[in-house]
Design a protein around this motif. Sequence first.
Motif, mmCIF file in Angstrom:
data_model
loop_
_atom_site.group_PDB
_atom_site.id
_atom_site.type_symbol
_atom_site.label_atom_id
_atom_site.label_comp_id
_atom_site.label_asym_id
_atom_site.label_seq_id
_atom_site.Cartn_x
_atom_site.Cartn_y
_atom_site.Cartn_z
ATOM 1 N N THR C 44 0.425 -1.261 -0.377
ATOM 2 C CA THR C 44 -0.085 0.469 -0.055
ATOM 3 C C THR C 44 1.323 0.919 0.277
ATOM 4 O O THR C 44 0.244 2.120 -0.345
ATOM 5 N N GLN C 92 -7.694 0.623 0.172
ATOM 6 C CA GLN C 92 -7.689 -0.974 0.812
ATOM 7 C C GLN C 92 -8.934 -1.381 1.827
ATOM 8 O O GLN C 92 -9.877 -1.649 1.482
ATOM 9 N N ASP C 183 -6.260 -1.502 -4.509
ATOM 10 C CA ASP C 183 -5.568 -2.393 -3.676
ATOM 11 C C ASP C 183 -6.357 -3.183 -3.330
ATOM 12 O O ASP C 183 -7.279 -2.624 -2.681
ATOM 13 N N GLU C 184 -6.081 -4.718 -3.362
ATOM 14 C CA GLU C 184 -6.544 -5.105 -2.276
ATOM 15 C C GLU C 184 -8.379 -5.259 -3.032
ATOM 16 O O GLU C 184 -9.332 -5.507 -2.147
#
Lengths: 408, 300, 263
Positions: C44, C92, C183-184
């Motif tokens: 991240t 995220q 992000d994820e």
Amino acid sequence: MIKFNEIKRAFLVSIWFMFLTFPIMVIRVNPVERIVEWRWKNMILVGIGSFLLSFVWNYLMKRKELGVKKTEAGEETGTIPLAQRILGEKRIYIPGLVAIGVFTMVFPLIFSMYQTTIMTTALIYVMLGLGLNIVVGLAGLLDLGYVAFYAVGAYAYALLNYHFGLGFWMALPIGGVLGAIFGILLGFPVLRLRGDYLAIVTLGFGEIIRIILENWNEFSFGPSGIANIPRPSLFGIDLSVHSSIIYIYYIMIALCLFTVFVVNRLQDSRIGRAWIALREDEVACEAMGIDKAKTKLTAFSLGATWASMAGVMFAAKTTFVNPASFTIWESIMILCIVVLGGMGSIIGVIAGALVLILTPEYLRAFSEYRMLAFGTMLVVMMIFRPGGFIPNVRRVYKFEGVKSADKS
Amino acid sequence: MDYFLELFLGGLTRGSIYALIALGYTMVYGIIGLINFAHGEIYMIGAFTALIVISVLTLMGMNTLAILVIAGVIAVIYSSAYGYTVEKIAYKPLRNAPRLSALISAIGMSLFLQNYVLLAQTSDFLPFPCLIPDFEFMEPYAHIIGSTEIVILITTAVVMVLLTIMIKFTKIGKAMRATSQDKTMAMLVGINVNRVISVTFIVGSATAAIGGVLIASHVGMINFYVGFIAGIKAFVAAVLGGIGSIPGAVLGSFILGWTESFATGYVSSDYEDVFAFLFLVLILIFRPAGILGRSEKYKI
Amino acid sequence: MEPVLKVQNLGMNFGGLRALDDLDLDVDKNEIVALIGPNGAGKTTFFNCITGIYPPTDGDVLIFTHGSDRPERINGIKPNRVTEKGLARTFQNIRLFPNMTVLENVMIGRHCRMHAGVLGAILRGKSTIKEEKKAVEDSYAILEKIGLAQFVDEFAKNLPYGAQRRLEIARAMATEPFLLLLDEPAAGMNPNETQELDELIKQIRDEEGISILLIEHDMKLVMSLSDRIFVVDYGKKIAQGTPEEVRNNPVVIKAYLGEEVDA
Ligand SMILES: Nc1ncnc2c1ncn2[C@@H]1O[C@H](COP(=O)(O)OP(=O)(O)O)[C@@H](O)[C@H]1O
Ligand SMILES: [Mg+2]
């Protein structure tokens, strides 16, 4: 049914508050004459009052928790606020609007000069409230020095008139522009700060401006202020006191309508959306390509413009300005207007201004407790009704908008 | 030279008082991340309570030293009680609300407490008796520093030392540090966060009350409004030193005290309050983390 | 191969902690690249450095716009400028605008491609009206593509979790990026939703010609999507290559000891 537990708790609360308020409420000292006055009655009042309020508090708390649970469970609360329902109903709100419109137009003709003056004051606060609403309500920037810009406008008119003989109609736009410039100058350094620092720094700026006005005699004539500021003229004709009070009232109505028009358009625009997004999540906002600094500065300086124009109006109405009109409490009062009415809600802010300014005027007995009530209100509103009494009824972009546009 | 020394010591005294108030701001901010606007009012209530107690006891004809001690203790108790109650009413329900809400609530509380004292007591300035006798051994230096100032300096030093010991070595002190690092983690390891927050408010209010009594007897008068300006200045000191840092609050307070003392002594006293605000604005712009504060980068 | 992003020797310190150390990474046009690594590896942080949220301590972030082979260095410019240049991201921990509708969330993404200023908003002239109308239409079109059209007037906070993740993607798409950083994106999704996400990401690459760099823990998804994979641990790159190569790399297996690496 009220349970035994609750009674016990209320009882303990009331004991606690009697203890807490004992020295301040019960004893009054006069160190000069060496007199001590005991006011036991107050203790009983505090005891009973806190006992009862404890139930109210508990009830409100329970309701609040229930509401939170409902939204967490994904249930729609389903209760649209009354105000919103009325506004959604064309049959009610169009005649209502017409009635209010007629009433405001004939107001100075049926009521006394005194009433008209009070109403004009209330309208100035409507304008101030709507201006601060841009900054606090839409963009989420807590500005506690808003009154500084109000002072800029008032002194701009007073000084421009004193030195150069400028009239109201020239001073109004100049005041607005000056306000914007001050907003940018002050906003530029402080808007990078986090929210709570911003509050304190703006408060500091507000006080600095007031202290300067108080002490810089050569510039601002110190605490005694500037008198004999002319009222607005009508096409170059000076009016009698009576007719100019009425005239100012109508100017204020026009300015308020103009403000509503502008704020309404702004909040349904690219800029307005950016303000609201900024309030919701700064990081995400920046990551979506919004220039944080510029967006904040726009809100801040627009708010300042409005405060400054209201300041010009204020100077023209009272014909006298001095620093005492521009204390921090003025800023906090305007904040109260916005919070009570509903942050971001135009109608809410208008209602808030009228209620907060007119109530103490007409309920003289209440006016002593005004600040106490405002303080209580800020706390209670934040806890139980953070959206204000008339929450934002901002048009949300519905997709129907496009479909109907396609048809046309 | 004497004038310089006088201003220097005057600044030190001022700074000590600011430090006593600033500690409360910094501790509360460290733990719940809120500017407790009502903190200045807690200090004012401490001073008022002391004045009331003093007046009552004086009428009863007690001796001054006993009065001083009793009044101080009662002021500390009452300020702590107010601090505790304010947190429970105005801040606790808003712990998960947006920052703006808690901040507005804090302003409301400040406004409320000011007007509560105004209405229940008076809006006039009340004379506050000077309870500290002139020490004989101070005689030769009386033109530079008074006895009251000496007492203020010593008291502040003692309070600082006690506070440092409390935070460094006691169990509750450790819990406070843990909570200020990470509230959720602290809760997971079994710390009673609510209690820690209450204790923080109580301790902060108690030091503010000590400051309140000392400054009131130094200046010689109080009214309902004294808390607001003093509170804001103490806040400036806390920010200057680095909010959340206790040594920072003390350092910031001394710097602010000296600045004000020298600026009013050598420049002009009209703009006394402007210096504090200008200071604040400049620090926040050029070094928002303060002198001893760590610059925080919030995680994303 | 035509690169769109080239990161060289990127380093990031947080006080004493070296969160990123001498990292190299590149993404080519029309490529899906995955960045994987254990929790706390610095993934991240890598995104934050590229998108301007943190200025990197050292190294270069270079982008190649419109097929020009003259790179542009974007270290340390502000996040909104990065987005304007054509890099868009998701977070995220979901960061939508909860009290705005789904459509409005996407319209915020359009912001940097629109022009109306304060005066334009107040006067609401022809061009402003046209721009607004087009923004609504474009946003709706994106929502249809992402499969969120049925939620259009819903408040973002009331959306199911999977839909919120997709809305973040929609909002990022609205900024017209050439590179999308996710992000994820599958975190917290059920297998069904993950499967749909897999298709969606491929569709974005194939139909929109947007390159994709994604951080993901779901190895099945990573193996199925990626053209190339970079593996980081403790801020350092420990491996790179095709899914096949990475899967069989003993260093990677060691870093993931205890975690599943099978596809
Ligand atoms: N703002 C920050 N301040 C200090 N340390 C940070 C910050 N952001 C991330 N870190 C640290 O950097 C390391 C990498 O974190 P992160 O990039 O979030 O890991 P990942 O996304 O790979 O799980 C962690 O040790 C984390 O604690
Ligand atoms: Mg991560």
